[in-house]
Design an enzyme around this catalytic site. Sequence first.
Site, PDB file in Angstrom:
ATOM      1  N   GLU A 171      24.103   8.323  -7.228  1.00 26.93           N
ATOM      2  CA  GLU A 171      22.723   8.332  -7.722  1.00 26.93           C
ATOM      3  C   GLU A 171      22.376   9.719  -8.277  1.00 26.93           C
ATOM      4  OE1 GLU A 171      20.451   5.913  -8.197  1.00 26.93           O
ATOM      5  OE2 GLU A 171      19.454   7.605  -9.133  1.00 26.93           O
ATOM      6  N   CYS A 191      19.620  18.827  -2.087  1.00 31.76           N
ATOM      7  CA  CYS A 191      21.014  18.482  -2.415  1.00 31.76           C
ATOM      8  C   CYS A 191      21.879  19.557  -3.063  1.00 31.76           C
ATOM      9  CB  CYS A 191      21.041  17.220  -3.255  1.00 31.76           C
ATOM     10  SG  CYS A 191      20.598  15.763  -2.291  1.00 31.76           S
ATOM     11  N   THR A 213      25.931  10.551  -1.708  1.00 32.92           N
ATOM     12  CA  THR A 213      26.863  11.503  -2.316  1.00 32.92           C
ATOM     13  C   THR A 213      27.971  11.800  -1.307  1.00 32.92           C
ATOM     14  OG1 THR A 213      25.029  12.452  -3.570  1.00 32.92           O
ATOM     15  CG2 THR A 213      27.021  13.802  -3.345  1.00 32.92           C
ATOM     16  N   GLY A 266      17.273  25.271  -4.937  1.00 32.68           N
ATOM     17  CA  GLY A 266      17.091  24.835  -3.546  1.00 32.68           C
ATOM     18  C   GLY A 266      17.067  23.322  -3.527  1.00 32.68           C
ATOM     19  N   ASP A 302      17.122   0.216   8.242  1.00 29.86           N
ATOM     20  CA  ASP A 302      17.238   1.591   8.749  1.00 29.86           C
ATOM     21  C   ASP A 302      17.282   1.548  10.275  1.00 29.86           C
ATOM     22  OD1 ASP A 302      16.569   4.478   7.117  1.00 29.86           O
ATOM     23  OD2 ASP A 302      16.560   4.549   9.319  1.00 29.86           O
ATOM     24  N   LYS A 345      15.431  27.332 -16.432  1.00 35.25           N
ATOM     25  CA  LYS A 345      14.259  28.038 -15.929  1.00 35.25           C
ATOM     26  C   LYS A 345      14.705  29.003 -14.840  1.00 35.25           C
ATOM     27  CE  LYS A 345       9.427  27.343 -15.078  1.00 35.25           C
ATOM     28  NZ  LYS A 345       9.317  28.663 -15.674  1.00 35.25           N
ATOM     29  N   GLU A 364      13.851  14.229  -6.938  1.00 30.66           N
ATOM     30  CA  GLU A 364      12.637  14.035  -6.148  1.00 30.66           C
ATOM     31  C   GLU A 364      11.446  14.409  -7.026  1.00 30.66           C
ATOM     32  OE1 GLU A 364      12.994  15.885  -2.301  1.00 30.66           O
ATOM     33  OE2 GLU A 364      14.882  14.839  -1.891  1.00 30.66           O
TER      34      GLU A 364
HETATM   35  N1  LIG Z   1      17.142  12.869  -2.058  1.00 34.79           N
HETATM   36  C1  LIG Z   1      17.617  12.906  -3.275  1.00 34.79           C
HETATM   37  O1  LIG Z   1      16.930  13.340  -4.192  1.00 34.79           O
HETATM   38  C2  LIG Z   1      18.990  12.404  -3.585  1.00 34.79           C
HETATM   39  C3  LIG Z   1      19.915  12.173  -2.582  1.00 34.79           C
HETATM   40  N2  LIG Z   1      21.174  11.736  -2.901  1.00 34.79           N
HETATM   41  C4  LIG Z   1      22.140  11.448  -1.835  1.00 34.79           C
HETATM   42  O2  LIG Z   1      21.765  10.189  -1.244  1.00 34.79           O
HETATM   43  C5  LIG Z   1      22.071  10.177   0.153  1.00 34.79           C
HETATM   44  C6  LIG Z   1      20.814   9.858   0.948  1.00 34.79           C
HETATM   45  O3  LIG Z   1      19.908  10.906   0.760  1.00 34.79           O
HETATM   46  P1  LIG Z   1      18.367  10.735   1.153  1.00 34.79           P
HETATM   47  O4  LIG Z   1      17.888   9.402   0.769  1.00 34.79           O
HETATM   48  O5  LIG Z   1      17.676  11.933   0.634  1.00 34.79           O
HETATM   49  O6  LIG Z   1      18.474  10.814   2.756  1.00 34.79           O
HETATM   50  P2  LIG Z   1      17.313  10.492   3.830  1.00 34.79           P
HETATM   51  O7  LIG Z   1      17.598  11.380   4.988  1.00 34.79           O
HETATM   52  O8  LIG Z   1      15.981  10.495   3.174  1.00 34.79           O
HETATM   53  O9  LIG Z   1      17.614   8.975   4.266  1.00 34.79           O
HETATM   54  C7  LIG Z   1      18.708   8.577   4.995  1.00 34.79           C
HETATM   55  C8  LIG Z   1      18.272   7.412   5.887  1.00 34.79           C
HETATM   56  O10 LIG Z   1      19.419   6.803   6.472  1.00 34.79           O
HETATM   57  C9  LIG Z   1      19.071   6.360   7.778  1.00 34.79           C
HETATM   58  N3  LIG Z   1      20.309   6.129   8.561  1.00 34.79           N
HETATM   59  C10 LIG Z   1      21.177   7.024   9.079  1.00 34.79           C
HETATM   60  N4  LIG Z   1      22.205   6.399   9.687  1.00 34.79           N
HETATM   61  C11 LIG Z   1      21.991   5.066   9.543  1.00 34.79           C
HETATM   62  C12 LIG Z   1      22.700   3.898   9.936  1.00 34.79           C
HETATM   63  N5  LIG Z   1      23.858   3.970  10.610  1.00 34.79           N
HETATM   64  N6  LIG Z   1      22.188   2.682   9.620  1.00 34.79           N
HETATM   65  C13 LIG Z   1      21.016   2.586   8.949  1.00 34.79           C
HETATM   66  N7  LIG Z   1      20.291   3.660   8.536  1.00 34.79           N
HETATM   67  C14 LIG Z   1      20.773   4.878   8.825  1.00 34.79           C
HETATM   68  C15 LIG Z   1      18.197   7.481   8.307  1.00 34.79           C
HETATM   69  O11 LIG Z   1      17.419   7.047   9.418  1.00 34.79           O
HETATM   70  C16 LIG Z   1      17.363   7.820   7.059  1.00 34.79           C
HETATM   71  O12 LIG Z   1      16.152   7.086   7.006  1.00 34.79           O
HETATM   72  C17 LIG Z   1      22.690  11.549   0.444  1.00 34.79           C
HETATM   73  O13 LIG Z   1      24.080  11.439   0.336  1.00 34.79           O
HETATM   74  C18 LIG Z   1      22.165  12.423  -0.677  1.00 34.79           C
HETATM   75  O14 LIG Z   1      23.027  13.511  -0.958  1.00 34.79           O
HETATM   76  C19 LIG Z   1      21.554  11.475  -4.185  1.00 34.79           C
HETATM   77  C20 LIG Z   1      20.669  11.666  -5.213  1.00 34.79           C
HETATM   78  C21 LIG Z   1      19.323  12.148  -4.993  1.00 34.79           C
HETATM   79  O1  LIG Z   2      21.821  14.923  -5.840  1.00 35.12           O
HETATM   80  C1  LIG Z   2      20.626  15.100  -5.716  1.00 35.12           C
HETATM   81  O2  LIG Z   2      20.027  15.075  -4.642  1.00 35.12           O
HETATM   82  C2  LIG Z   2      19.770  15.399  -6.900  1.00 35.12           C
HETATM   83  O3  LIG Z   2      19.694  16.860  -7.010  1.00 35.12           O
HETATM   84  C3  LIG Z   2      18.852  17.315  -8.079  1.00 35.12           C
HETATM   85  O4  LIG Z   2      17.533  16.835  -7.910  1.00 35.12           O
HETATM   86  P1  LIG Z   2      16.417  17.567  -6.991  1.00 35.12           P
HETATM   87  O5  LIG Z   2      17.094  18.475  -6.013  1.00 35.12           O
HETATM   88  O6  LIG Z   2      15.520  16.497  -6.500  1.00 35.12           O
HETATM   89  O7  LIG Z   2      15.492  18.439  -7.947  1.00 35.12           O
HETATM   90  P2  LIG Z   2      15.696  19.328  -9.271  1.00 35.12           P
HETATM   91  O8  LIG Z   2      14.478  19.191 -10.084  1.00 35.12           O
HETATM   92  O9  LIG Z   2      16.973  19.059  -9.943  1.00 35.12           O
HETATM   93  O10 LIG Z   2      15.719  20.832  -8.685  1.00 35.12           O
HETATM   94  C4  LIG Z   2      16.766  21.339  -7.875  1.00 35.12           C
HETATM   95  C5  LIG Z   2      16.555  22.832  -7.672  1.00 35.12           C
HETATM   96  O11 LIG Z   2      16.859  23.564  -8.861  1.00 35.12           O
HETATM   97  C6  LIG Z   2      15.797  24.429  -9.184  1.00 35.12           C
HETATM   98  N1  LIG Z   2      15.721  24.587 -10.662  1.00 35.12           N
HETATM   99  C7  LIG Z   2      15.753  23.470 -11.451  1.00 35.12           C
HETATM  100  C8  LIG Z   2      15.712  23.601 -12.823  1.00 35.12           C
HETATM  101  C9  LIG Z   2      15.664  24.886 -13.408  1.00 35.12           C
HETATM  102  O12 LIG Z   2      15.631  25.078 -14.644  1.00 35.12           O
HETATM  103  N2  LIG Z   2      15.645  25.970 -12.600  1.00 35.12           N
HETATM  104  C10 LIG Z   2      15.677  25.852 -11.226  1.00 35.12           C
HETATM  105  O13 LIG Z   2      15.681  26.891 -10.524  1.00 35.12           O
HETATM  106  C11 LIG Z   2      14.559  23.785  -8.586  1.00 35.12           C
HETATM  107  O14 LIG Z   2      13.540  24.745  -8.366  1.00 35.12           O
HETATM  108  C12 LIG Z   2      15.128  23.226  -7.285  1.00 35.12           C
HETATM  109  O15 LIG Z   2      15.192  24.242  -6.308  1.00 35.12           O
HETATM  110  C13 LIG Z   2      19.412  16.770  -9.406  1.00 35.12           C
HETATM  111  O16 LIG Z   2      18.578  17.177 -10.492  1.00 35.12           O
HETATM  112  C14 LIG Z   2      19.504  15.241  -9.376  1.00 35.12           C
HETATM  113  O17 LIG Z   2      20.112  14.769 -10.579  1.00 35.12           O
HETATM  114  C15 LIG Z   2      20.355  14.817  -8.177  1.00 35.12           C
HETATM  115  O18 LIG Z   2      20.379  13.409  -8.064  1.00 35.12           O
END
Ligand SMILES: NC(=O)C1=CN([C@@H]2O[C@H](COP(=O)(O)OP(=O)(O)OC[C@H]3O[C@@H](n4cnc5c(N)ncnc54)[C@H](O)[C@@H]3O)[C@@H](O)[C@H]2O)C=CC1
Ligand SMILES: O=C(O)[C@H]1O[C@H](OP(=O)(O)OP(=O)(O)OC[C@H]2O[C@@H](n3ccc(=O)[nH]c3=O)[C@H](O)[C@@H]2O)[C@H](O)[C@@H](O)[C@@H]1O
Length: 293
Positions: free
Chosen positions: A154, A263, A124, A260, A33, A254, A158
């Site tokens: 992915e 993502c 993403t 919110g 990172d 739900k 969360e």
């Molecule tokens: N958070 C989630 O629940 C999910 C997120 N995603 C996707 O995964 C991707 C990452 O999301 P998060 O992990 O939540 O982001 P995050 O903001 O938690 O982590 C991103 C990290 O990348 C680092 N970074 C930025 N530029 C860099 C570089 N040039 N070299 C090395 N490190 C660098 C940042 O310092 C940061 O620590 C996004 O595209 C998001 O949409 C997909 C599924 C679930």
């Molecule tokens: O691309 C992503 O970042 C991720 O986005 C969501 O995951 P996340 O945002 O962590 O959490 P969720 O539990 O899915 O909730 C998303 C939002 O929907 C709302 N929600 C969820 C379920 C439901 O029945 N009703 C509802 O209002 C939650 O309150 C929350 O605001 C997806 O569920 C993951 O599969 C995906 O990887």
Amino acid sequence: MDKFRIGIIGTGYVGLVTGACLSDMGHTVYCMDIDEKVIKDLKSGQLPIYEPGLAELVAQGKERGNLFFTTYIEEVTDNCEIIYLAVGTPQSLDGGADLSQIYEAARSIRDSASRHTIVVTKSTVPVGTGGGLQHLLAEREDNEVSFSYVSNPEFLREGSAIKDFLEPDRIIIGSSDEESLDKMESIYRPLGVPMVRTDVKSAEMIKYASNAFLATKISFINEIANVCEEVGADIDVVAQGMGMDKRIGTSFLKAGIGYGGSCFPKDVQALKQLAGNTGYVFQLLNSVIEVNN
Ligand SMILES: NC(=O)C1=CN([C@@H]2O[C@H](COP(=O)(O)OP(=O)(O)OC[C@H]3O[C@@H](n4cnc5c(N)ncnc54)[C@H](O)[C@@H]3O)[C@@H](O)[C@H]2O)C=CC1
Ligand SMILES: O=C(O)[C@H]1O[C@H](OP(=O)(O)OP(=O)(O)OC[C@H]2O[C@@H](n3ccc(=O)[nH]c3=O)[C@H](O)[C@@H]2O)[C@H](O)[C@@H](O)[C@@H]1O
């Protein structure tokens, strides 16, 4: 089972979970990172996020000696044959995805690579990004250095990230390079879950379409809740009764204040923008966003 040396660029939510889980599966993982504090903290055992089971996996990986943290890209490119991109893709001012982090990260791999490297995008990214990244990587190719590209979106949530990573409903891998797809399959085979092997664009679209569909389900049930209130029906029982139909399913029914999280809002906007860029008006998504607002 094949064991690989895997790099992760971006040690945030997705990067750290991916790195910890892959090390738990026996691979040697280098998490990188640019945020020096994040890496310093991880080295001293402090995690930037809380996820059930994550601290244990990180501690075990460090103790076993197959999970490393670094701020140096060379440590990753010198050691790893497969490098994941897990940097952020936040919403930009025009509603689309801001791809500056992903391009910057890919540029850093391109410039310091010293061997054939498989670059795997976990972040993403809108359909077409993989093509752009491959173009960027190809600028460097010579006799010693070459790149293959894989899209591997992915789906973790969360709060249940480790479980979602290790027990997903499916794994999506998209590439035009069969050998890279074989390697990716061998990484995930021990999980024993279905895998979809496809092209890069379809893999990219599966991620956005999945998030947009789940967001649509939430906006739909919120609209039903509004009507329930008007006509005196009980939304909880209505959702329960609907969900018992296997074709509908119980999850994401739900009703509440709308979707919110980090993502859904940005990904739904980005898909709307992506369609708009082709001249297609995605009417249903406009309504999903309007209902949610
Ligand atoms: N958070 C989630 O629940 C999910 C997120 N995603 C996707 O995964 C991707 C990452 O999301 P998060 O992990 O939540 O982001 P995050 O903001 O938690 O982590 C991103 C990290 O990348 C680092 N970074 C930025 N530029 C860099 C570089 N040039 N070299 C090395 N490190 C660098 C940042 O310092 C940061 O620590 C996004 O595209 C998001 O949409 C997909 C599924 C679930
Ligand atoms: O691309 C992503 O970042 C991720 O986005 C969501 O995951 P996340 O945002 O962590 O959490 P969720 O539990 O899915 O909730 C998303 C939002 O929907 C709302 N929600 C969820 C379920 C439901 O029945 N009703 C509802 O209002 C939650 O309150 C929350 O605001 C997806 O569920 C993951 O599969 C995906 O990887």
